[in-house]
Design a protein around this motif. Structure first.
Motif, short mmCIF file in Angstrom:
data_model
loop_
_atom_site.label_atom_id
_atom_site.label_comp_id
_atom_site.label_asym_id
_atom_site.label_seq_id
_atom_site.Cartn_x
_atom_site.Cartn_y
_atom_site.Cartn_z
N MET A 1 0.92 -1.05 0.03
CA MET A 1 -0.16 0.12 0.00
C MET A 1 0.93 1.36 0.05
O MET A 1 2.01 1.38 0.69
CB MET A 1 -1.03 0.19 1.18
N THR A 2 0.64 2.22 -0.92
CA THR A 2 1.43 3.50 -0.95
C THR A 2 0.58 4.31 -0.77
O THR A 2 -0.82 4.18 -0.66
CB THR A 2 2.07 3.51 -2.51
N GLY A 3 0.88 5.81 -0.70
CA GLY A 3 0.24 6.98 -0.34
C GLY A 3 0.70 7.78 0.61
O GLY A 3 1.87 7.59 1.01
N GLN A 4 -0.08 8.88 1.11
CA GLN A 4 0.43 9.77 2.09
C GLN A 4 0.03 9.44 3.56
O GLN A 4 -1.02 9.17 3.61
CB GLN A 4 0.03 11.09 1.55
N LEU A 5 1.13 9.56 4.50
CA LEU A 5 0.68 9.35 5.80
C LEU A 5 -0.35 10.47 6.28
O LEU A 5 -1.15 10.33 7.23
CB LEU A 5 1.90 9.10 6.61
N GLY A 6 -0.14 11.61 5.82
CA GLY A 6 -0.90 12.76 6.41
C GLY A 6 -0.37 13.03 8.00
O GLY A 6 0.46 12.34 8.43
N ASP A 7 -1.24 14.06 8.19
CA ASP A 7 -0.86 14.68 9.86
C ASP A 7 -2.04 14.82 10.47
O ASP A 7 -2.37 15.48 11.52
CB ASP A 7 -0.29 15.90 9.67
N ALA A 8 -3.10 13.88 10.15
CA ALA A 8 -4.42 13.73 10.95
C ALA A 8 -4.01 13.52 12.36
O ALA A 8 -4.81 13.86 13.49
CB ALA A 8 -5.44 12.82 10.61
N TRP A 9 -2.93 12.59 12.70
CA TRP A 9 -2.66 12.17 14.24
C TRP A 9 -2.15 13.21 14.90
O TRP A 9 -2.08 13.13 16.12
CB TRP A 9 -1.56 11.14 13.99
N HIS A 11 -2.94 16.75 14.47
CA HIS A 11 -3.62 17.79 14.07
C HIS A 11 -4.08 18.47 15.36
O HIS A 11 -4.14 19.69 15.57
CB HIS A 11 -4.92 17.61 13.38
N CYS A 12 -4.28 17.71 16.50
CA CYS A 12 -4.87 18.30 17.72
C CYS A 12 -4.51 17.22 18.88
O CYS A 12 -4.22 16.00 18.69
CB CYS A 12 -6.30 18.33 17.69
N ILE A 13 -4.45 17.92 20.12
CA ILE A 13 -4.16 17.19 21.14
C ILE A 13 -4.92 17.64 22.35
O ILE A 13 -5.31 18.79 22.48
CB ILE A 13 -2.46 17.20 21.52
N GLY A 14 -5.26 16.87 23.29
CA GLY A 14 -6.26 17.54 24.37
C GLY A 14 -5.43 17.75 25.63
O GLY A 14 -4.25 17.73 25.82
N PHE A 39 2.42 19.15 17.82
CA PHE A 39 1.08 19.16 17.59
C PHE A 39 0.58 20.59 16.80
O PHE A 39 1.30 21.73 17.26
CB PHE A 39 0.11 18.83 18.53
N ARG A 40 -0.32 20.66 16.11
CA ARG A 40 -1.01 21.90 15.44
C ARG A 40 -1.86 22.54 16.25
O ARG A 40 -1.99 23.99 16.18
CB ARG A 40 -1.74 21.46 14.25
N HIS A 41 -2.83 21.70 16.92
CA HIS A 41 -3.95 22.42 17.79
C HIS A 41 -3.88 21.71 19.21
O HIS A 41 -3.37 20.54 19.40
CB HIS A 41 -5.15 22.23 17.21
N ILE A 42 -4.57 22.42 20.23
CA ILE A 42 -4.89 22.06 21.48
C ILE A 42 -6.16 22.30 21.82
O ILE A 42 -6.71 23.51 21.70
CB ILE A 42 -3.70 22.60 22.42
N ARG A 43 -7.04 21.49 22.59
CA ARG A 43 -8.28 21.42 22.90
C ARG A 43 -8.43 21.18 24.29
O ARG A 43 -7.95 20.30 24.92
CB ARG A 43 -8.98 20.57 22.20
N GLN A 44 -9.14 22.24 25.00
CA GLN A 44 -9.46 21.96 26.25
C GLN A 44 -10.86 22.42 26.60
O GLN A 44 -11.50 23.39 26.28
CB GLN A 44 -8.46 22.54 27.15
N HIS A 45 -11.36 22.00 28.07
CA HIS A 45 -12.55 22.25 28.53
C HIS A 45 -12.57 23.63 29.36
O HIS A 45 -10.99 24.21 29.63
CB HIS A 45 -13.18 21.33 29.61
N SER A 305 -7.72 13.30 18.16
CA SER A 305 -6.98 14.05 18.95
C SER A 305 -6.67 13.26 20.70
O SER A 305 -7.90 12.81 21.24
CB SER A 305 -7.85 15.34 19.64
N TYR A 306 -5.57 12.83 20.76
CA TYR A 306 -5.51 12.18 22.14
C TYR A 306 -5.79 12.90 23.16
O TYR A 306 -5.26 14.08 23.24
CB TYR A 306 -3.78 11.62 22.01
N TRP A 307 -6.44 12.20 24.28
CA TRP A 307 -6.79 13.03 25.34
C TRP A 307 -6.11 12.44 26.71
O TRP A 307 -6.47 11.13 26.98
CB TRP A 307 -8.28 12.61 25.57
N THR A 308 -5.08 13.03 27.21
CA THR A 308 -4.43 14.42 26.98
C THR A 308 -2.88 14.39 26.80
O THR A 308 -2.09 13.26 26.80
CB THR A 308 -4.80 15.07 28.12
N PHE A 309 -2.37 15.58 26.67
CA PHE A 309 -0.92 15.50 26.38
C PHE A 309 -0.17 15.27 27.88
O PHE A 309 1.09 15.05 27.72
CB PHE A 309 -0.24 16.75 25.68
N CYS A 310 -0.61 15.87 29.17
CA CYS A 310 0.31 15.68 30.24
C CYS A 310 -0.96 15.63 31.29
O CYS A 310 -2.07 15.54 31.16
CB CYS A 310 0.86 16.91 30.55
#
Length: 491
Positions: A1-9, A11-14, A39-45, A305-310
């Motif tokens: 399988m070929t193609g691009q890995l991309g950066d969806a992984w 893109h964001c971290i919690g 990471f590109r973005h960070i999300r939090q409550h 987005s993996y929940w969370t970075f620390c």
């Protein structure tokens, strides 16, 4: 399988609630994360909860008025941008001075009731977004997704899990965002994994019928069963990791044939357990469990987005020990967990996918360097073997091979901590030892290149995740060098 890995992984971290970003430990952890992964973005409550101090009602001249105060918001966002990460803005929870009830969630009491005044909520959203645009520029903020609320399908996060009330909240919020600028991204509904299959189609029907703006769809994914409580922690059964991929694919399936079909899908939270006190998060097992997910999920969604970075995180209260089962890739004091290394390995891979299988991913970068991410995700005691023939892509005679691994025996600070007797507050020497134990095992060797390919025979221990980097050797050894004369002797 070929193609691009991309950066969806990446893109964001919690992250923990908004005002925790003012703490030194949080900032030091984020700086480390950005240096080694990026990471590109960070999300939090909690942007609108009491601790961030944005919504400030007061009386003047016998009238109720509201000040929108961004003292903490500016400090946090400035810090994020300095570290090369941008907000994935979650609008919630309800400010105490605007809440229609007193129901709260978490140890820090985020209010989960609808606004008592629809117009005042709209003004809060409009004022906050306009401030961000004024301070950081329209082109910048147009790149920040803006998500409306968090898991409104759950009674714990939205009073009565009232879908009609959420639709009303989403409608007024989305219009308030677009009042600032039509090019800003707004979306939702950030559903939990337990949302019934009709929740998202009903939401799609509502926004289409009412002409409500929506630029992306979001949901969450977890695989753990009910919590089995022990003091200061839980244990839970886990569904197979492939269940996460099934959950990631669900929005696309549920929206097929609706007006929202084809919209970007963001998984704005995912992990194994949904609890911040489950020890599985700290283990080598966890890295191997999630490896096939992070390697493959970019084919299913626009981000996850993996929940969370620390572990600077307090939903269940202040952690009672250094290792406590926190969501983080990092503990307090920046000790790397095995799952941190899974992401750090991925960050070192190339963008071109050469091969993918149930137990490995092979990529190549623009220099011709080939990288292999392999894992042994089973729960048995036996090891695992991966045999590969990889292209070196040059007339080289040999390739330099470097391998980094985490497993039960290597890169596993949690295991070292357990061997220390699980000290709740490790001293300086213990922290140094834990940081050393958290380092991956590393080795290197020279591999022959035959017909432009190098052969790899990788033996993986139980729960091992390994990164192998293969680079063609350009031999610049001087013609007079003779290894046999290292300690002197005749030519």
């Amino acid at each position: 399988m070929t193609g691009q890995l991309g950066d969806a992984w990446r893109h964001c971290i919690g992250a923990g609630r908004f005002e925790l970003a003012l703490r030194r430990d949080y900032q030091d952890s984020l700086a480390l994360l950005q240096r080694e992964i990026g990471f590109r973005h960070i999300r939090q409550h909690g942007l609108f909860s009491a601790g961030a101090g944005v919504h400030r009602p007061y009386e003047y001249g016998g009238e109720r008025r509201v000040l929108h105060s961004f003292t903490y918001v500016d400090q946090v966002v400035d810090m994020y941008l300095e570290l090369g990460i941008r907000p994935f803005v979650e609008l919630g929870f309800m400010p105490p001075g605007l809440a229609s009830g007193d129901q709260t969630v978490f140890w820090w009491r985020g209010n989960v009731t609808p606004p008592s005044d629809r117009a005042e909520w709209a003004a809060l959203v409009r004022g906050t977004v306009a401030h961000l645009v004024d301070r950081y520029g329209l082109d910048e903020v147009r790149g920040w997704p803006i998500e409306v609320w968090n898991e409104p399908d759950l009674k714990d996060f939205w009073q009565h899990a009232d879908q009609d009330a959420y639709h009303d909240l989403y409608e007024v919020t989305a219009h308030a965002v677009k009042d600032v600028d039509a090019g800003l991204q707004v979306g939702g509904p950030a559903l939990s994994p337990g949302a019934d299959d009709g929740w998202l189609p009903r939401f799609a029907e509502f926004v289409a019928a009412r002409g409500v703006p929506i630029d992306f769809v979001s949901r969450h994914a977890y695989t753990s069963g009910p919590a089995q409580h022990v003091p200061f922690g839980v244990h839970q059964t886990l569904a197979p990791a492939a269940t996460l991929l099934e959950q990631f694919a669900a929005p696309g399936r549920q929206l097929a044939g609706t007006a929202l079909e084809g919209l970007p899908v963001h998984i704005t939270e995912f992990n194994s357990s949904y609890r911040p006190d489950n020890p599985v998060h700290d283990t080598a097992f966890h890295a191997a469990y999630l490896a096939p997910v992070v390697a493959a999920a970019g084919d299913l969604v626009d981000s996850f987005s993996y929940w969370t970075f620390c572990d600077v995180f307090e939903e269940a209260g202040v952690p009672a020990a250094l290792f406590h089962g926190g969501f983080g890739l990092l503990t307090h004091r920046q000790i790397r967990k095995p799952t941190f290394h899974l992401y750090a390995f991925l960050a070192r891979m190339g963008g071109e996918v050469l091969a993918r299988a149930d137990d490995h991913l092979v990529t190549r970068d623009g220099t011709g360097r080939v990288t292999v991410l392999a894992w042994a995700a089973g729960q048995g005691s036996d090891g695992h073997r991966v045999r590969l023939s990889v292209p070196v892509g040059s007339p080289a005679v040999t390739a330099y091979v470097a391998r980094s691994s985490v497993s039960e025996e290597a890169g596993n600070a949690w295991a070292a901590w357990r061997e220390m007797g699980s000290p709740r507050s490790p001293g300086a020497r213990q922290l140094d030892a834990l940081r050393e134990a958290s380092e991956p095992a590393r080795r290197h060797w020279s591999a022959p290149v035959v017909d432009g390919r190098a052969e790899l025979d990788l033996s993986l221990a139980v729960h091992e995740v390994t990164l192998v980097e293969v680079t063609a050797v350009r031999d610049e050894t001087p013609p007079w060098w003779d290894d046999t004369r290292l300690l002197g002797g005749p030519a």
